[in-house]
Structure formats: structure tokens, C-alpha cells
Design a protein around this motif. Sequence first.
Motif, PDB file in Angstrom:
ATOM      1  N   GLY A   1      82.463 -22.137   9.510  1.00  0.00           N
ATOM      2  CA  GLY A   1      82.620 -23.554   9.226  1.00  0.00           C
ATOM      3  C   GLY A   1      82.148 -23.871   7.821  1.00  0.00           C
ATOM      4  O   GLY A   1      81.284 -23.184   7.278  1.00  0.00           O
ATOM      5  N   HIS A   2      82.741 -24.910   7.228  1.00  0.00           N
ATOM      6  CA  HIS A   2      82.389 -25.312   5.863  1.00  0.00           C
ATOM      7  C   HIS A   2      82.014 -26.786   5.816  1.00  0.00           C
ATOM      8  O   HIS A   2      82.475 -27.585   6.633  1.00  0.00           O
ATOM      9  N   ALA A   3      81.210 -27.127   4.820  1.00  0.00           N
ATOM     10  CA  ALA A   3      81.056 -28.513   4.385  1.00  0.00           C
ATOM     11  C   ALA A   3      81.296 -28.510   2.879  1.00  0.00           C
ATOM     12  O   ALA A   3      80.731 -27.689   2.146  1.00  0.00           O
ATOM     13  N   SER A   4      82.141 -29.393   2.431  1.00  0.00           N
ATOM     14  CA  SER A   4      82.576 -29.383   1.035  1.00  0.00           C
ATOM     15  C   SER A   4      81.506 -29.935   0.096  1.00  0.00           C
ATOM     16  O   SER A   4      80.523 -30.561   0.519  1.00  0.00           O
ATOM     17  N   ALA A   5      81.733 -29.714  -1.195  1.00  0.00           N
ATOM     18  CA  ALA A   5      80.818 -30.261  -2.202  1.00  0.00           C
ATOM     19  C   ALA A   5      80.748 -31.780  -2.110  1.00  0.00           C
ATOM     20  O   ALA A   5      79.667 -32.377  -2.262  1.00  0.00           O
ATOM     21  N   ALA A   6      81.888 -32.431  -1.843  1.00  0.00           N
ATOM     22  CA  ALA A   6      81.889 -33.892  -1.713  1.00  0.00           C
ATOM     23  C   ALA A   6      81.055 -34.333  -0.521  1.00  0.00           C
ATOM     24  O   ALA A   6      80.343 -35.348  -0.580  1.00  0.00           O
ATOM     25  N   GLU A   7      81.117 -33.586   0.571  1.00  0.00           N
ATOM     26  CA  GLU A   7      80.306 -33.927   1.744  1.00  0.00           C
ATOM     27  C   GLU A   7      78.825 -33.683   1.485  1.00  0.00           C
ATOM     28  O   GLU A   7      77.967 -34.445   1.950  1.00  0.00           O
ATOM     29  N   ILE A   8      78.512 -32.623   0.747  1.00  0.00           N
ATOM     30  CA  ILE A   8      77.114 -32.380   0.367  1.00  0.00           C
ATOM     31  C   ILE A   8      76.593 -33.558  -0.449  1.00  0.00           C
ATOM     32  O   ILE A   8      75.460 -34.023  -0.243  1.00  0.00           O
ATOM     33  N   ASP A   9      77.413 -34.059  -1.367  1.00  0.00           N
ATOM     34  CA  ASP A   9      77.008 -35.222  -2.167  1.00  0.00           C
ATOM     35  C   ASP A   9      76.805 -36.454  -1.287  1.00  0.00           C
ATOM     36  O   ASP A   9      75.910 -37.259  -1.536  1.00  0.00           O
ATOM     37  N   ASP A  10      77.637 -36.610  -0.276  1.00  0.00           N
ATOM     38  CA  ASP A  10      77.576 -37.800   0.576  1.00  0.00           C
ATOM     39  C   ASP A  10      76.372 -37.801   1.508  1.00  0.00           C
ATOM     40  O   ASP A  10      75.732 -38.845   1.697  1.00  0.00           O
ATOM     41  N   ILE A  11      76.069 -36.648   2.121  1.00  0.00           N
ATOM     42  CA  ILE A  11      75.060 -36.648   3.196  1.00  0.00           C
ATOM     43  C   ILE A  11      73.868 -35.736   2.939  1.00  0.00           C
ATOM     44  O   ILE A  11      72.934 -35.723   3.732  1.00  0.00           O
ATOM     45  N   GLY A  12      73.873 -34.978   1.834  1.00  0.00           N
ATOM     46  CA  GLY A  12      72.761 -34.092   1.539  1.00  0.00           C
ATOM     47  C   GLY A  12      72.990 -32.696   2.093  1.00  0.00           C
ATOM     48  O   GLY A  12      73.770 -32.479   3.016  1.00  0.00           O
TER      49      GLY A  12
END
Length: 223
Positions: A59-70
Amino acid sequence: MDEVGRGALAGPVTVGVVLIDETCRSAPQGVRDSKLLQPHAREAMVPRIERWALCHAVGHASAAEIDDIGIIAALRLAGTRALAACGVRPDLVILDGNHDWLTAPEDVGLLAFAHESAVTTPPVTTMIKADLKCSSVAAASVLAKVTRDRIMVELGGHEEHAVYDWVGNKGYAAPEHMDALRVRGPSVWHRRSWRLPGTMDDDGPVPETAETTVTDLTSVGER
């Protein structure tokens, strides 16, 4: 389960999951922490791991999601996506290290925030150096590392990203990557909340953004 990409400046954070039970034979010979294997050895290990495990997924979490939620919440998001892809709820999850990043705080509706169906988190135990002691964690580490490296190599092969040398550094803070950020600024695949060189907070404006989705990451890794 194990993660890779937590400390990178660009690209997704990726979590691998490998499910086994008492019916599984001994782990493939040579399974160990992915960081101790040469790239060709990790690649060769993947089909052997896939044959050994009852179920496996990434599973992945994108760079944009990292920016959004930490980053911690993004780890949790990538982990729940990997579990959901397996479609099997394990009796126990073993995580490398001493921090349970998979179990969401009771007062945070993380998955609702991410517009995804809730996934019940199974019991979690942590183990220091689990990727050296536990074959299933080591195998998950290999799957996560190989999958994320493929994504970064393909992204780095595009002309507009070649300056960052992701083929070589996989999005981590290597000198040539840092130098390129200072000159070019960040791309849409960078984690912009991390005060990178070349941003408005450092020495220049942030270029226009583009939405980065998990579908984008999956399609990149599969091509």
C-alpha cells in the motif's frame, strides 16, 4: 508489515504486508532486511516471497497525502490500504521498531478523512529489529522496497525529473537531490510540507502543484 520511504523527500511512503500461518513452510532462503540485500537480490526474492505467503500486498500514501495528514497518519493510511488489498484480517500484525503507527487514535477518524471505507485494525505488536528477526517482516520489507524503488526509478526516468537523480537516490536527501532542489525547486512528487530547499520558505517560490493520487502511484509501479 514493514514500511519504506518514511524519510524520503519525494515519492510515496510504502508499506508491505505478508500474511503467513502455521501451514506455511520455512521462509525462502536469504530473506532478510531489504536494506542488506543488493537490488538484484531483492528483485529475485519477490516471486519466492509471493509463492511462500498466504497473502501479500503493498500500500502507498502519496506525497500530497503526507503533506495533508502528516507522515505518521500517512504510514497508517498506506498500511490499511495494504491490509485491505489482502482482504484477510490477520490475528496479529508485527511491526518493526517500537512504535505502533498502524493503530489509529480512537479520537481521530483518519479513514473517514481520507474518504475510504473503515478497516478494523487487527492487534499489533512491535519488535525492535523485526526485519532481522522475523521472516514475515523481512519479506514485507523486501516487497515494500522493491515496489517503491520501481516507482521512483520510473518517475526519475522522465526528463522533467532527471535532474533530481531519483534513479540513484530513490527520493532521499542525497547531495545531488538537494542541489537540484535549490536550483529547480520541488516537483509535484515532492513532500512540500517538509520545508525543502527551493521552496518559498527557503530560497524561491513553490512551483504550481498538481494533485497526486494513489492511482497514479499504482499505475507507475505496474508499468
